[in-house]
Design a protein around this motif. Structure first.
Motif, PDB file in Angstrom:
ATOM      1  N   ASP A  91      -3.296  12.528   8.859  1.00  0.00           N
ATOM      2  CA  ASP A  91      -2.748  12.755  10.190  1.00  0.00           C
ATOM      3  C   ASP A  91      -2.536  11.451  10.949  1.00  0.00           C
ATOM      4  O   ASP A  91      -2.521  11.428  12.163  1.00  0.00           O
ATOM      5  CB  ASP A  91      -3.685  13.661  10.999  1.00  0.00           C
ATOM      6  CG  ASP A  91      -3.815  15.036  10.380  1.00  0.00           C
ATOM      7  OD1 ASP A  91      -2.812  15.527   9.854  1.00  0.00           O
ATOM      8  OD2 ASP A  91      -4.912  15.606  10.423  1.00  0.00           O
ATOM      9  N   SER A  92      -2.386  10.360  10.219  1.00  0.00           N
ATOM     10  CA  SER A  92      -2.292   9.062  10.866  1.00  0.00           C
ATOM     11  C   SER A  92      -1.013   8.935  11.687  1.00  0.00           C
ATOM     12  O   SER A  92       0.000   9.583  11.419  1.00  0.00           O
ATOM     13  CB  SER A  92      -2.353   7.940   9.828  1.00  0.00           C
ATOM     14  OG  SER A  92      -1.160   7.897   9.084  1.00  0.00           O
ATOM     15  N   ALA A  93      -1.071   8.076  12.676  1.00  0.00           N
ATOM     16  CA  ALA A  93       0.104   7.823  13.515  1.00  0.00           C
ATOM     17  C   ALA A  93       1.223   7.208  12.696  1.00  0.00           C
ATOM     18  O   ALA A  93       2.405   7.487  12.929  1.00  0.00           O
ATOM     19  CB  ALA A  93      -0.289   6.912  14.672  1.00  0.00           C
ATOM     20  N   MET A 130       0.846  -1.186   0.000  1.00  0.00           N
ATOM     21  CA  MET A 130       0.000   0.000   0.000  1.00  0.00           C
ATOM     22  C   MET A 130       0.886   1.242   0.000  1.00  0.00           C
ATOM     23  O   MET A 130       1.910   1.296   0.651  1.00  0.00           O
ATOM     24  CB  MET A 130      -0.905  -0.021   1.218  1.00  0.00           C
ATOM     25  CG  MET A 130      -1.858   1.122   1.277  1.00  0.00           C
ATOM     26  SD  MET A 130      -3.057   0.859   2.587  1.00  0.00           S
ATOM     27  CE  MET A 130      -3.885   2.390   2.516  1.00  0.00           C
ATOM     28  N   ALA A 131       0.479   2.223  -0.720  1.00  0.00           N
ATOM     29  CA  ALA A 131       1.240   3.470  -0.830  1.00  0.00           C
ATOM     30  C   ALA A 131       1.194   4.243   0.482  1.00  0.00           C
ATOM     31  O   ALA A 131       0.211   4.221   1.215  1.00  0.00           O
ATOM     32  CB  ALA A 131       0.674   4.319  -1.946  1.00  0.00           C
ATOM     33  N   ASN A 132       2.280   4.927   0.755  1.00  0.00           N
ATOM     34  CA  ASN A 132       2.363   5.772   1.928  1.00  0.00           C
ATOM     35  C   ASN A 132       1.402   6.946   1.759  1.00  0.00           C
ATOM     36  O   ASN A 132       1.490   7.675   0.768  1.00  0.00           O
ATOM     37  CB  ASN A 132       3.809   6.259   2.067  1.00  0.00           C
ATOM     38  CG  ASN A 132       4.022   7.182   3.228  1.00  0.00           C
ATOM     39  OD1 ASN A 132       3.219   8.046   3.520  1.00  0.00           O
ATOM     40  ND2 ASN A 132       5.139   7.007   3.888  1.00  0.00           N
ATOM     41  N   PRO A 133       0.475   7.161   2.715  1.00  0.00           N
ATOM     42  CA  PRO A 133      -0.492   8.261   2.575  1.00  0.00           C
ATOM     43  C   PRO A 133       0.163   9.626   2.407  1.00  0.00           C
ATOM     44  O   PRO A 133      -0.349  10.483   1.686  1.00  0.00           O
ATOM     45  CB  PRO A 133      -1.302   8.213   3.874  1.00  0.00           C
ATOM     46  CG  PRO A 133      -1.123   6.826   4.382  1.00  0.00           C
ATOM     47  CD  PRO A 133       0.242   6.380   3.921  1.00  0.00           C
ATOM     48  N   GLY A 134       1.309   9.835   3.046  1.00  0.00           N
ATOM     49  CA  GLY A 134       2.004  11.113   2.899  1.00  0.00           C
ATOM     50  C   GLY A 134       2.488  11.332   1.480  1.00  0.00           C
ATOM     51  O   GLY A 134       2.395  12.434   0.935  1.00  0.00           O
ATOM     52  N   PHE A 146      13.081   1.738  15.320  1.00  0.00           N
ATOM     53  CA  PHE A 146      12.038   1.741  14.298  1.00  0.00           C
ATOM     54  C   PHE A 146      12.106   0.481  13.447  1.00  0.00           C
ATOM     55  O   PHE A 146      11.116   0.010  12.944  1.00  0.00           O
ATOM     56  CB  PHE A 146      12.150   2.973  13.384  1.00  0.00           C
ATOM     57  CG  PHE A 146      11.561   4.217  13.968  1.00  0.00           C
ATOM     58  CD1 PHE A 146      10.186   4.394  14.019  1.00  0.00           C
ATOM     59  CD2 PHE A 146      12.381   5.228  14.449  1.00  0.00           C
ATOM     60  CE1 PHE A 146       9.642   5.543  14.550  1.00  0.00           C
ATOM     61  CE2 PHE A 146      11.838   6.388  14.982  1.00  0.00           C
ATOM     62  CZ  PHE A 146      10.474   6.550  15.029  1.00  0.00           C
ATOM     63  N   ASN A 147      13.305  -0.024  13.239  1.00  0.00           N
ATOM     64  CA  ASN A 147      13.501  -1.195  12.374  1.00  0.00           C
ATOM     65  C   ASN A 147      13.494  -2.426  13.185  1.00  0.00           C
ATOM     66  O   ASN A 147      12.966  -3.140  13.638  1.00  0.00           O
ATOM     67  CB  ASN A 147      14.825  -1.104  11.618  1.00  0.00           C
ATOM     68  CG  ASN A 147      14.860   0.124  10.737  1.00  0.00           C
ATOM     69  OD1 ASN A 147      13.869   0.468  10.136  1.00  0.00           O
ATOM     70  ND2 ASN A 147      15.987   0.776  10.680  1.00  0.00           N
ATOM     71  N   GLY A 204       6.702   7.792  10.461  1.00  0.00           N
ATOM     72  CA  GLY A 204       7.608   7.853   9.324  1.00  0.00           C
ATOM     73  C   GLY A 204       8.356   9.174   9.262  1.00  0.00           C
ATOM     74  O   GLY A 204       9.550   9.217   8.955  1.00  0.00           O
ATOM     75  N   GLN A 205       7.646  10.254   9.582  1.00  0.00           N
ATOM     76  CA  GLN A 205       8.284  11.569   9.584  1.00  0.00           C
ATOM     77  C   GLN A 205       9.330  11.669  10.688  1.00  0.00           C
ATOM     78  O   GLN A 205      10.406  12.232  10.487  1.00  0.00           O
ATOM     79  CB  GLN A 205       7.226  12.664   9.751  1.00  0.00           C
ATOM     80  CG  GLN A 205       6.314  12.788   8.547  1.00  0.00           C
ATOM     81  CD  GLN A 205       5.119  13.686   8.820  1.00  0.00           C
ATOM     82  OE1 GLN A 205       4.748  13.905   9.958  1.00  0.00           O
ATOM     83  NE2 GLN A 205       4.515  14.180   7.758  1.00  0.00           N
ATOM     84  N   VAL A 206       9.017  11.116  11.844  1.00  0.00           N
ATOM     85  CA  VAL A 206       9.961  11.136  12.960  1.00  0.00           C
ATOM     86  C   VAL A 206      11.216  10.347  12.593  1.00  0.00           C
ATOM     87  O   VAL A 206      12.343  10.807  12.810  1.00  0.00           O
ATOM     88  CB  VAL A 206       9.306  10.574  14.247  1.00  0.00           C
ATOM     89  CG1 VAL A 206      10.338  10.365  15.346  1.00  0.00           C
ATOM     90  CG2 VAL A 206       8.198  11.508  14.717  1.00  0.00           C
ATOM     91  N   GLU A 207      11.011   9.158  12.015  1.00  0.00           N
ATOM     92  CA  GLU A 207      12.157   8.339  11.626  1.00  0.00           C
ATOM     93  C   GLU A 207      13.035   9.066  10.607  1.00  0.00           C
ATOM     94  O   GLU A 207      14.267   9.081  10.722  1.00  0.00           O
ATOM     95  CB  GLU A 207      11.688   7.004  11.051  1.00  0.00           C
ATOM     96  CG  GLU A 207      12.836   6.095  10.658  1.00  0.00           C
ATOM     97  CD  GLU A 207      12.386   4.773  10.078  1.00  0.00           C
ATOM     98  OE1 GLU A 207      13.261   3.912   9.896  1.00  0.00           O
ATOM     99  OE2 GLU A 207      11.193   4.604   9.787  1.00  0.00           O
ATOM    100  N   ARG A 208      12.410   9.684   9.605  1.00  0.00           N
ATOM    101  CA  ARG A 208      13.184  10.418   8.597  1.00  0.00           C
ATOM    102  C   ARG A 208      13.953  11.582   9.230  1.00  0.00           C
ATOM    103  O   ARG A 208      15.077  11.877   8.839  1.00  0.00           O
ATOM    104  CB  ARG A 208      12.274  10.903   7.470  1.00  0.00           C
ATOM    105  CG  ARG A 208      11.840   9.778   6.541  1.00  0.00           C
ATOM    106  CD  ARG A 208      11.102  10.289   5.329  1.00  0.00           C
ATOM    107  NE  ARG A 208       9.835  10.923   5.647  1.00  0.00           N
ATOM    108  CZ  ARG A 208       8.693  10.269   5.875  1.00  0.00           C
ATOM    109  NH1 ARG A 208       8.657   8.961   5.820  1.00  0.00           N
ATOM    110  NH2 ARG A 208       7.582  10.919   6.140  1.00  0.00           N
TER     111      ARG A 208
END
Length: 80
Positions: free
Chosen positions: A42-44, A1-5, A79-80, A49-53
């Protein structure tokens, strides 16, 4: 599934692209509105993903202290 962001960014790009037809822009806006109403923007998962990046970026940033890089690396490993 594609990343919503990623999907949202693509839709926003389609809306602002002057080469796209008005119909394409309206379709993109409608889909973006649907994603927003379902809470996908606004999903968790998207936030995580943003935090990890952000932590990955800190690791490679020469202006970040070694202590902060070590902290970010430990969090990225979690995260991994």
């Amino acid at each position: 599934m594609a990343n919503p962001g990623n999907v949202a960014r693509g839709l926003k790009a389609a809306i602002s692209n002057p080469n796209n037809s008005e119909e394409a822009k309206q379709n993109a806006q409608g889909r973006l509105n649907d994603m927003d109403s379902r809470g996908e923007l606004d999903s968790a998962e998207a936030h995580a993903g943003q935090v990890e990046r952000g932590h990955k970026a800190a690791i490679s940033n020469p202006n970040v202290s070694e202590e902060a890089k070590a902290h970010s690396k430990s969090l990225v490993d979690d995260f991994n």
